[in-house]
Design an enzyme around this catalytic site. Structure first.
Site, PDB file in Angstrom:
ATOM      1  N   HIS A  17     -11.895   1.140  -4.506  1.00  0.00           N
ATOM      2  CA  HIS A  17     -11.670  -0.289  -4.299  1.00  0.00           C
ATOM      3  C   HIS A  17     -11.215  -0.588  -2.872  1.00  0.00           C
ATOM      4  CE1 HIS A  17     -10.645  -4.370  -4.875  1.00  0.00           C
ATOM      5  NE2 HIS A  17      -9.452  -4.241  -5.401  1.00  0.00           N
ATOM      6  N   CYS A  62      -8.817  -9.086  -2.817  1.00  0.00           N
ATOM      7  CA  CYS A  62      -9.805  -8.327  -3.609  1.00  0.00           C
ATOM      8  C   CYS A  62     -11.074  -9.129  -3.846  1.00  0.00           C
ATOM      9  CB  CYS A  62      -9.214  -7.930  -4.953  1.00  0.00           C
ATOM     10  SG  CYS A  62      -7.642  -7.089  -4.815  1.00  0.00           S
TER      11      CYS A  62
END
Lengths: 378, 143
Positions: free
Chosen positions: A322, A80
């Site tokens: 995301h 991430c």
């Protein structure tokens, strides 16, 4: 070290593109960033790409479609935090004087459902899914500081409200507190609307030296700090803070020091809200409020659009979406446009300083693999 | 004394390295961790290089319950092969270390911080090929 500026930004509307490959959509973000910057494509000295699922030489595959190869192309993977990491690598190349203009791209195509764990991630075998990891952090915070389920859910309500104003967001619909609380439980106390959706997307930045920045059209945004850190072993049983919090705290402190700033200097921020609790903890770890008061910050509207410190005006991971490797770059696309007063209905008035934070890569023993914090100013 | 890991090591499958355990003749379960000779840090699973100080001088220690429940989550969305819902949480051993494990045979009402947990061994996951995969687990300590 030389000063480094963001001089161009681009991103595609995030969503689900089951029929498309990275090669089909990432180039559009690159072209937009290029034309936004006004630099000639021949000036690009280096390109840094971030993707976790994209396979080998993903950057070359995308740039080949644009006939834009030959320079060094670096492909970065840091879960991430990959997008933030690619910006950090590009920043190093410009700051060091090696290159004057660098292209930074984050892009991802996600699998539907839970992110499958790495083979060595043994805690996930025991049942600690990624949402469960964050749920455990939430339950600890609730016990220790009295964070409420409602305060957690308010993060999702707030971010969806901002996302509804963002034409690039995956989900552009507001949600109510009730809808968030009554959506199906994923890992208690987290419900479905408190977990980021699975989203595909790409975002790109052109960063450059001061000399180049002076000559181009867009108002340049200075990168006042670029920090990358990795997690270290901490033992909460002995009263130490958890590795995940320690990591964000260290990255934030290093960024404030590099920028010569305080948390109170930040006017707008994008933080890692893959799950609602992530945003609450980021407030505290980045010094936006004292430890334990993150729930109150969102409840009092401080971090809403119109509040003293709007957080995740893009809609955040919860509403913008995301796509792992794209996220850190998309945050800086949002924030540089905020600082250039180009954000339309979700513009944060008079913003001069912005902070971007991503962290990820669940790693037993050290909590989280990587975190980046960037501070931008105009 | 038997160790489940003997069977695991004979297999060619890549296994999650969840750590070793022992079951004694009284059915008591101990986790096999390491203690650092230099700084005293206790780690689980075993680490030949100390997780805290980097010393290469570590020795195997047996970590036994009861542990104290610190925090937990009831997990509803899991990959195939798990019972649903599935509870996981951190049990703390005497202020030395916390270990994450499934919590089994516990009612929702009795799950709270401070609950005394005992170690046990049970099936955590049924693998894609139908094999029952065992692990250490926590269960509320019986009076």
């Amino acid at each position: 070290m030389r000063e480094v500026f963001v001089i161009g930004s681009g991103m595609i509307p995030f969503g689900r593109f089951p029929q498309l490959m990275l090669e089909d959509f990432a180039g559009k973000a690159v072209s937009e960033a290029l034309s936004d910057s006004g630099v000639d494509r021949k000036q690009i000295g280096m390109a840094v790409f971030s993707t976790s699922n994209g396979g080998r030489v993903a950057g070359q595959r995308v740039l080949r479609e644009l006939s834009l190869t030959g320079m060094p192309i670096v492909n970065v993977e840091n879960a991430c935090a990959g997008g933030g990491t690619s910006l950090h690598v590009g920043w190093m190349a410009v700051a060091s004087g090696l290159h004057d203009v660098v292209l930074v791209v984050g892009m991802e195509k996600m699998e539907k459902g839970l992110i499958p764990p790495n083979p060595g991630e043994y805690e996930s075998f025991l049942g600690k899914t990624l949402p469960a990891k964050y749920a455990l952090r939430a339950s600890k915070h609730m016990q220790r500081y009295g964070l409420t389920k409602e305060q957690l859910a308010m993060v999702s309500v707030k971010n969806h409200r901002a996302g509804a104003l963002n034409p690039n967001a995956h989900y552009q619909e507001e949600v109510t507190l009730e809808q968030v609380l009554l959506s199906r439980p994923v890992a208690e106390p987290l419900t479905l609307l408190q977990c980021c959706p699975t989203t595909d997307g790409a975002a790109a930045l052109i960063i450059a030296s001061a000399e180049v920045a002076r000559r181009v059209g867009q108002k340049p945004v200075r990168i006042a700090a670029s920090v990358l850190k990795s997690g270290i072993y901490r033992n909460p049983a002995k009263g130490q803070s958890a590795s995940d919090d320690d990591l964000a705290e260290r990255a934030g402190l290093a960024a404030y020091e590099m920028a010569g700033m305080q948390p109170s200097d930040v006017n707008v921020a994008e933080v890692h809200d893959a799950f609602t609790i992530g945003e609450i903890l980021a407030y505290e770890n980045l010094g936006f409020c004292p430890r334990g008061e993150g729930g109150r910050l969102v409840e009092e509207g401080v971090t809403s659009l119109g509040g003293r410190l709007p957080v995740n005006p893009s809609g955040g991971r919860l509403s913008l979406g995301h796509p792992l490797g794209a996220t850190g770059v998309a945050q800086v696309v949002e924030l540089s446009r905020q600082l250039q007063a180009r954000s339309g209905a979700r513009q944060v008035g008079g913003a001069k300083t912005a902070l971007a934070h991503v962290q990820g890569g669940s790693t037993p023993g050290i909590g989280t693999g990587a975190a980046t914090v960037h501070i931008l100013t105009v | 004394m038997t160790t489940k890991t003997e069977k695991v090591e004979a297999s060619t499958k890549i296994r999650p390295r969840i750590g070793r355990w022992e079951v004694d003749d009284h059915n008591e379960v101990a986790l096999l961790g390491t203690r650092c000779a230099a700084c005293g840090e206790v780690a689980f699973p075993e680490h030949q290089i100390c997780v805290n100080c980097g010393s290469e001088s570590t020795e195997v220690v047996r970590i036994k319950g009861p542990a104290t429940l610190r925090n937990y989550t009831i997990v509803h969305q899991l990959p195939p092969g798990y019972e649903r819902p599935w509870v996981v949480g951190y049990g703390e051993f005497d202020g030395q270390l916390s270990v994450l494990a499934p919590i089994v045979a516990a009612s929702r009402d009795e799950l709270h911080e401070g609950l005394s947990l005992s170690l046990c061994v049970g099936v955590t996951k049924v693998d894609d090929d139908g094999e029952e995969m065992y692990s250490y687990q926590f269960t509320p300590t019986k009076a």
